[in-house]
Write an enzyme that holds these catalytic residues in place. Structure first.
Site, short mmCIF file in Angstrom:
data_model
loop_
_atom_site.label_atom_id
_atom_site.label_comp_id
_atom_site.label_asym_id
_atom_site.label_seq_id
_atom_site.Cartn_x
_atom_site.Cartn_y
_atom_site.Cartn_z
CD GLU A 129 43.61 65.45 -1.05
OE1 GLU A 129 44.70 65.77 -0.57
OE2 GLU A 129 42.85 64.62 -0.53
CG ASN A 170 37.35 64.16 -3.99
OD1 ASN A 170 36.40 64.82 -3.61
ND2 ASN A 170 38.03 63.35 -3.17
CG HIS A 206 38.91 66.42 5.03
ND1 HIS A 206 38.50 65.33 5.76
CD2 HIS A 206 39.19 65.97 3.79
CE1 HIS A 206 38.56 64.25 4.99
NE2 HIS A 206 38.97 64.61 3.78
CD GLU A 242 37.93 62.78 0.85
OE1 GLU A 242 38.77 63.05 1.73
OE2 GLU A 242 38.24 62.43 -0.30
O1 G3I Z 1 47.63 49.30 6.34
C1 G3I Z 1 48.94 49.82 6.71
C2 G3I Z 1 49.50 49.02 7.87
O2 G3I Z 1 49.71 47.69 7.45
C3 G3I Z 1 50.82 49.67 8.32
O3 G3I Z 1 51.31 49.01 9.44
C4 G3I Z 1 50.59 51.13 8.68
C5 G3I Z 1 51.92 51.83 9.07
O4 G3I Z 1 51.92 53.19 8.73
O5 G3I Z 1 50.03 51.79 7.56
C6 G3I Z 1 48.77 51.26 7.13
O6 G3I Z 1 48.33 51.97 5.99
C7 G3I Z 1 47.85 53.26 6.25
C8 G3I Z 1 46.44 53.38 5.70
O7 G3I Z 1 45.95 54.70 5.92
C9 G3I Z 1 45.46 52.37 6.35
O8 G3I Z 1 45.23 52.66 7.68
C10 G3I Z 1 48.73 54.29 5.55
O9 G3I Z 1 50.05 54.27 6.12
C11 G3I Z 1 48.14 55.68 5.69
O10 G3I Z 1 48.88 56.59 4.89
C12 G3I Z 1 46.70 55.67 5.21
O11 G3I Z 1 46.16 56.95 5.46
C13 G3I Z 1 45.01 57.27 4.69
C14 G3I Z 1 45.28 58.56 3.90
O12 G3I Z 1 44.10 58.98 3.23
C15 G3I Z 1 46.37 58.34 2.82
O13 G3I Z 1 45.96 57.40 1.87
C16 G3I Z 1 43.84 57.50 5.66
O14 G3I Z 1 43.49 56.26 6.28
C17 G3I Z 1 42.62 58.05 4.89
O15 G3I Z 1 41.59 58.39 5.78
C18 G3I Z 1 43.04 59.29 4.11
O16 G3I Z 1 41.92 59.71 3.35
C19 G3I Z 1 42.12 60.91 2.58
C20 G3I Z 1 41.36 60.76 1.28
O17 G3I Z 1 41.74 59.58 0.61
C21 G3I Z 1 41.58 61.98 0.39
N1 G3I Z 1 41.30 63.22 1.08
C22 G3I Z 1 41.89 63.39 2.41
C23 G3I Z 1 41.59 62.18 3.30
C24 G3I Z 1 42.14 62.37 4.69
O18 G3I Z 1 43.53 62.48 4.68
#
Ligand code: G3I
Length: 332
Positions: A129, A170, A206, A242
């Site tokens: 991205e 990607n 998405h 994705e």
């Molecule tokens: O694991 C911590 C947890 O300990 C904490 O309490 C909580 C509080 O916010 O956060 C948790 O981590 C989160 C993580 O997901 C695991 O669930 C992060 O805050 C959160 O930012 C993270 O979001 C992910 C996001 O990417 C950012 O990395 C999403 O799960 C994931 O599905 C999303 O995936 C992205 C792809 O990598 C790239 N393209 C878009 C796609 C969707 O947004």
């Protein structure tokens, strides 16, 4: 005999994959069994991102990433590594570094992470991205400090660290012809002329079936085809990385939404099979229960994947199988 999606994918010599929440592996037996039965490729949803691997500058934590790579090895599945550099989600400690330190840190990260899994990763999302909807480089501390040259540098470092992994760029929102994909195409084409080792492009897909209510409209299939073909002509491998069409805001009853979703999955699968460089389609999650759409977006009733909240196959699953050549009767 009823074939699984995995068997149909193997027959077509392509990968069908899912983004995995590594915390659920083994803890949720149904989730884990579904994954190994129906898919031949995995990608970690979060386990290979900086916020997991690099909680602090001098700490590397490979526990979750190792778990997924071992799972894939045990079950003969291919792995997509996701992701080495994503400006928008670099950890706070990284964003406070000077440009020189950022460059050093990127180099250390790519050498260590790609080196650790050398020979075990089918493809790496080296850059994730990089652009925004207007076709400019997306704002981030990385782009402000180091500038766009981080992309070329990252591909060259990754190639050195693992010459066997296919290296991908990607992108979000670049699946169809638009400003973002035009810029993506122009930048990749120029980079290839400079021998930057970009070997594939990932289109995230998405999207939302409820457009114009959602911000991610459903693409026109012809526009997606035209777009994929121009990248394929550059000699690049094509992955849909994705896929997860949001259906909550679409018109009609839930049953009608599921039919629309299935038609979309089926149409996309049939279309990409016509492109020789197409090699993988991954959905972003394993089942609707743990999809980021249902958990992180406020779409509690959404259902963007091929399996429902109870791991049962949906119409979309059958539509994809049918597109892969399965002799199945389907009315959608
Ligand atoms: O694991 C911590 C947890 O300990 C904490 O309490 C909580 C509080 O916010 O956060 C948790 O981590 C989160 C993580 O997901 C695991 O669930 C992060 O805050 C959160 O930012 C993270 O979001 C992910 C996001 O990417 C950012 O990395 C999403 O799960 C994931 O599905 C999303 O995936 C992205 C792809 O990598 C790239 N393209 C878009 C796609 C969707 O947004």
């Amino acid at each position: 005999m009823i074939k699984t999606l995995r068997e149909e994918a193997d027959k077509n010599n392509i990968f069908i994959g899912a983004a995995v929440n590594t915390n659920l592996l083994d803890k949720d037996r149904d989730y884990t069994n579904l994954l190994k039965t129906e898919f031949n490729m995995v990608v970690p949803e979060n386990a290979m991102k900086w916020h997991t691997l690099r909680p602090e500058k001098d700490v590397f934590d490979f526990v979750q990433a190792d778990k997924l790579v071992s799972f894939a090895e045990e079950n003969k599945m291919a792995v997509r590594g996701h992701t080495l550099v994503w400006g928008a989600t670099m950890p706070d400690w990284f964003n406070k570094l000077s440009p020189g330190e950022m460059n050093k840190s990127l180099e250390e990260h790519i050498n260590k992470v790609v080196g650790r899994y050398k020979g075990k990763i089918y493809a790496w999302d080296v850059v994730n991205e990089a652009f925004d909807d207007s076709g400019e480089y997306a704002d981030s501390h990385l782009i402000k400090s180091v500038g766009p040259k981080y992309t070329e540098k990252s591909f060259r470092l990754a190639k050195k660290a693992d010459p066997t992994a296919r290296l991908f760029w990607n992108e979000w929102g670049a699946d169809r012809i638009n400003k973002r994909s035009d810029k993506f195409y122009k930048i990749v084409k120029t980079a290839l002329l400079k021998n930057v080792p970009i070997e594939g492009v990932g289109f995230q897909m998405h999207t939302g079936l409820g457009w114009p209510k959602t911000t991610t409209p459903l693409p026109d299939i012809d526009s997606v085809r035209e777009n994929f073909e121009r990248f394929a002509k550059l000699g690049l491998e094509i992955h849909i990385t994705e896929m997860d069409p949001q259906i909550e805001e679409a018109e009609g009853s839930f049953e009608e939404k599921l039919k629309k979703e299935a038609r979309f999955y089926g149409d996309i699968m049939s279309m990409v099979l016509q492109i020789p460089q197409f090699k993988a389609l991954l959905q972003w999650g394993v089942n609707d229960k743990y999809s980021w759409v249902s958990t992180w977006l406020t779409h509690k009733d959404d259902a963007p994947l091929m399996f429902d909240k109870d791991n049962k196959p949906k119409l979309a699953y059958y539509a994809v199988k049918k597109a892969l050549g399965n002799n199945i009767k389907l009315h959608i």
